[in-house]
Design a protein around this motif. Sequence first.
Motif, mmCIF file in Angstrom:
data_model
loop_
_atom_site.group_PDB
_atom_site.id
_atom_site.type_symbol
_atom_site.label_atom_id
_atom_site.label_comp_id
_atom_site.label_asym_id
_atom_site.label_seq_id
_atom_site.Cartn_x
_atom_site.Cartn_y
_atom_site.Cartn_z
ATOM 1 N N PHE A 1 18.367 7.578 11.211
ATOM 2 C CA PHE A 1 18.660 7.645 9.856
ATOM 3 C C PHE A 1 20.375 8.201 9.411
ATOM 4 O O PHE A 1 20.866 7.627 8.674
ATOM 5 N N GLY A 2 20.765 8.800 10.790
ATOM 6 C CA GLY A 2 21.940 9.282 10.578
ATOM 7 C C GLY A 2 23.355 8.410 10.785
ATOM 8 O O GLY A 2 24.048 8.317 9.901
ATOM 9 N N ARG A 3 22.221 7.805 11.294
ATOM 10 C CA ARG A 3 23.673 6.370 11.969
ATOM 11 C C ARG A 3 23.406 5.426 10.974
ATOM 12 O O ARG A 3 24.469 4.389 10.369
ATOM 13 N N TRP A 4 22.315 5.006 9.998
ATOM 14 C CA TRP A 4 22.526 4.229 8.949
ATOM 15 C C TRP A 4 23.104 5.170 7.916
ATOM 16 O O TRP A 4 23.973 3.629 7.469
ATOM 17 N N ARG A 5 23.294 5.764 7.130
ATOM 18 C CA ARG A 5 24.129 6.810 6.782
ATOM 19 C C ARG A 5 25.208 6.456 6.687
ATOM 20 O O ARG A 5 25.791 6.505 6.067
ATOM 21 N N ARG A 6 25.864 7.072 7.887
ATOM 22 C CA ARG A 6 27.122 6.669 8.582
ATOM 23 C C ARG A 6 27.674 5.524 8.238
ATOM 24 O O ARG A 6 28.535 5.401 7.644
ATOM 25 N N GLN A 7 26.875 4.090 8.849
ATOM 26 C CA GLN A 7 27.176 2.784 8.425
ATOM 27 C C GLN A 7 27.603 2.611 6.562
ATOM 28 O O GLN A 7 28.118 1.845 6.754
ATOM 29 N N LEU A 8 26.636 3.056 6.190
ATOM 30 C CA LEU A 8 26.597 3.104 4.453
ATOM 31 C C LEU A 8 27.885 3.147 4.361
ATOM 32 O O LEU A 8 28.570 3.032 3.483
ATOM 33 N N HIS A 9 28.037 4.989 4.715
ATOM 34 C CA HIS A 9 29.664 5.778 3.837
ATOM 35 C C HIS A 9 30.772 4.719 5.273
ATOM 36 O O HIS A 9 32.059 4.184 3.795
ATOM 37 N N VAL A 10 30.514 3.588 5.990
ATOM 38 C CA VAL A 10 32.068 2.900 6.150
ATOM 39 C C VAL A 10 31.755 1.787 5.551
ATOM 40 O O VAL A 10 33.028 1.019 5.062
ATOM 41 N N ILE A 11 30.705 1.823 5.034
ATOM 42 C CA ILE A 11 30.754 0.173 3.541
ATOM 43 C C ILE A 11 31.341 0.586 2.539
ATOM 44 O O ILE A 11 32.574 -0.156 2.415
ATOM 45 N N LEU A 12 30.749 1.450 2.047
ATOM 46 C CA LEU A 12 30.900 1.947 0.582
ATOM 47 C C LEU A 12 32.642 1.743 0.560
ATOM 48 O O LEU A 12 33.197 2.376 0.158
ATOM 49 N N SER A 13 33.202 2.993 1.804
ATOM 50 C CA SER A 13 34.933 3.297 1.415
ATOM 51 C C SER A 13 35.406 2.587 1.890
ATOM 52 O O SER A 13 36.336 2.172 1.357
ATOM 53 N N LEU A 14 35.301 1.298 2.314
ATOM 54 C CA LEU A 14 36.198 -0.168 2.585
ATOM 55 C C LEU A 14 36.097 -0.100 1.334
ATOM 56 O O LEU A 14 37.283 -1.334 1.374
ATOM 57 N N GLN A 15 34.709 -0.656 0.630
ATOM 58 C CA GLN A 15 35.021 -1.591 -0.799
ATOM 59 C C GLN A 15 36.008 -0.139 -1.041
ATOM 60 O O GLN A 15 37.074 -0.796 -2.197
ATOM 61 N N ARG A 16 36.042 1.039 -1.338
ATOM 62 C CA ARG A 16 36.658 1.336 -2.600
ATOM 63 C C ARG A 16 38.177 1.671 -1.676
ATOM 64 O O ARG A 16 38.971 1.781 -2.849
ATOM 65 N N LEU A 17 38.329 1.438 -0.789
ATOM 66 C CA LEU A 17 40.049 2.452 -0.041
ATOM 67 C C LEU A 17 41.169 0.713 -0.599
ATOM 68 O O LEU A 17 41.399 0.754 -0.730
ATOM 69 N N ALA A 18 39.721 -0.134 -0.122
ATOM 70 C CA ALA A 18 40.596 -1.340 -0.787
ATOM 71 C C ALA A 18 40.942 -1.730 -2.431
ATOM 72 O O ALA A 18 41.857 -2.803 -2.818
ATOM 73 N N LYS A 19 40.117 -0.663 -2.729
ATOM 74 C CA LYS A 19 40.853 -1.237 -4.771
ATOM 75 C C LYS A 19 42.367 0.571 -4.833
ATOM 76 O O LYS A 19 42.672 0.239 -6.229
ATOM 77 N N GLY A 20 41.663 0.987 -3.731
ATOM 78 C CA GLY A 20 43.483 1.415 -3.558
ATOM 79 C C GLY A 20 42.717 2.757 -3.889
ATOM 80 O O GLY A 20 44.034 3.551 -3.976
ATOM 81 N N GLN A 21 41.229 3.420 -3.926
ATOM 82 C CA GLN A 21 41.296 4.875 -4.410
ATOM 83 C C GLN A 21 42.324 5.316 -2.743
ATOM 84 O O GLN A 21 41.693 4.978 -1.956
ATOM 85 N N SER A 22 41.791 6.707 -3.125
ATOM 86 C CA SER A 22 43.237 7.024 -2.265
ATOM 87 C C SER A 22 41.724 7.887 -0.934
ATOM 88 O O SER A 22 41.133 8.391 -1.290
ATOM 89 N N VAL A 23 41.962 8.039 -0.106
ATOM 90 C CA VAL A 23 40.777 8.794 1.153
ATOM 91 C C VAL A 23 40.786 10.152 0.918
ATOM 92 O O VAL A 23 39.729 9.679 0.440
ATOM 93 N N GLN A 24 41.220 10.816 0.328
ATOM 94 C CA GLN A 24 40.488 11.585 -0.453
ATOM 95 C C GLN A 24 39.443 11.839 -1.420
ATOM 96 O O GLN A 24 38.494 12.298 -1.316
ATOM 97 N N THR A 25 39.982 11.001 -2.677
ATOM 98 C CA THR A 25 38.856 10.920 -3.068
ATOM 99 C C THR A 25 37.830 10.057 -2.918
ATOM 100 O O THR A 25 36.453 10.266 -3.035
ATOM 101 N N VAL A 26 37.415 8.900 -1.690
ATOM 102 C CA VAL A 26 36.328 8.398 -1.509
ATOM 103 C C VAL A 26 35.997 9.355 -0.268
ATOM 104 O O VAL A 26 34.385 9.205 -0.881
ATOM 105 N N ALA A 27 36.649 10.608 -0.150
ATOM 106 C CA ALA A 27 35.770 11.573 0.902
ATOM 107 C C ALA A 27 35.049 12.049 0.144
ATOM 108 O O ALA A 27 33.792 12.635 0.270
ATOM 109 N N LEU A 28 35.245 12.668 -0.757
ATOM 110 C CA LEU A 28 34.547 13.985 -1.999
ATOM 111 C C LEU A 28 33.855 12.386 -2.672
ATOM 112 O O LEU A 28 31.988 13.842 -2.824
ATOM 113 N N ASP A 29 34.186 11.266 -2.933
ATOM 114 C CA ASP A 29 32.550 10.609 -3.706
ATOM 115 C C ASP A 29 31.379 10.309 -2.958
ATOM 116 O O ASP A 29 30.179 9.980 -3.459
#
Length: 284
Positions: free
Chosen positions: A209-237
Amino acid sequence: MKHHRLDMHDPLMAKDADVFPRAVVAVTATSTSDTWEHAQHAHRKGQLMYTLRGIIHCEIEAGIWIVPPQCALWIPGGTFHAARGSGEAEVYCLLIDPGVACALPPRCCTLAVSGLLHELISKAVSFPQLYDEGGAQGRLINTLLDELAAAPIEALHLPMPKDPRLRRLADSLLAEPADKATLGQWAVRIGMSERSMTRLLLEELGLSFGRWRRQLHVILSLQRLAKGQSVQTVALDLGYENASGFITMFRKAVGQPPARYLADRAGAFSATPQAIALKEADPD
């Protein structure tokens, strides 16, 4: 947000590529809109989607794949898939006949694109529709196929469970990725024992479960960072207390902090505003 279809500048992509009399059909697809999407569909030929700019998100029954810049998604022929993009997109698409794709992976995967493979694909999309299969252009296509077969696979896949209880868990976390409920709390929510949930996750996904959730966060973060969101914003979201915790997770998952990971996969990325924001929050 309004979604826009990707502009296909070559009509082959729309209807003719599957029956076009060439083993490999190469075209360029671009979009100047923020978001585009294509409904579920399939091709007789396998499809390679190589991202130069933007992020591609592709959903297939077995899971979710993302394609950051300088990576390519391989979809074997006959596989139903739906795709959407984040950010202004520039994509090279190859449709490859099953008869010449036997050395390519039998399942969907994300492939790293080397400098040589990039040049081969870039050249192939400039060929005329009826390129000379027996001449220099045909030999380049054969070399391209050899390089594709040797390309390393990137770990950018989020497997999705088939069990309806686990699928409810996955869908809930996709909708609310910041949810910090424990394994035991999730087991209660979906009506399973913690032990049964752990066992079934490993059987269906090959991940805890922990590894799956971590992989989910990697995928979602790449999508959001590509849109120009900051690391801080993505981390909090995503439910992290600060950017440092998110960067540590990302580095553990993919081997690099987010700024370096994206910069390595986009030649001019370091000059973009989002790269500057990433670098300020992620100095490594």
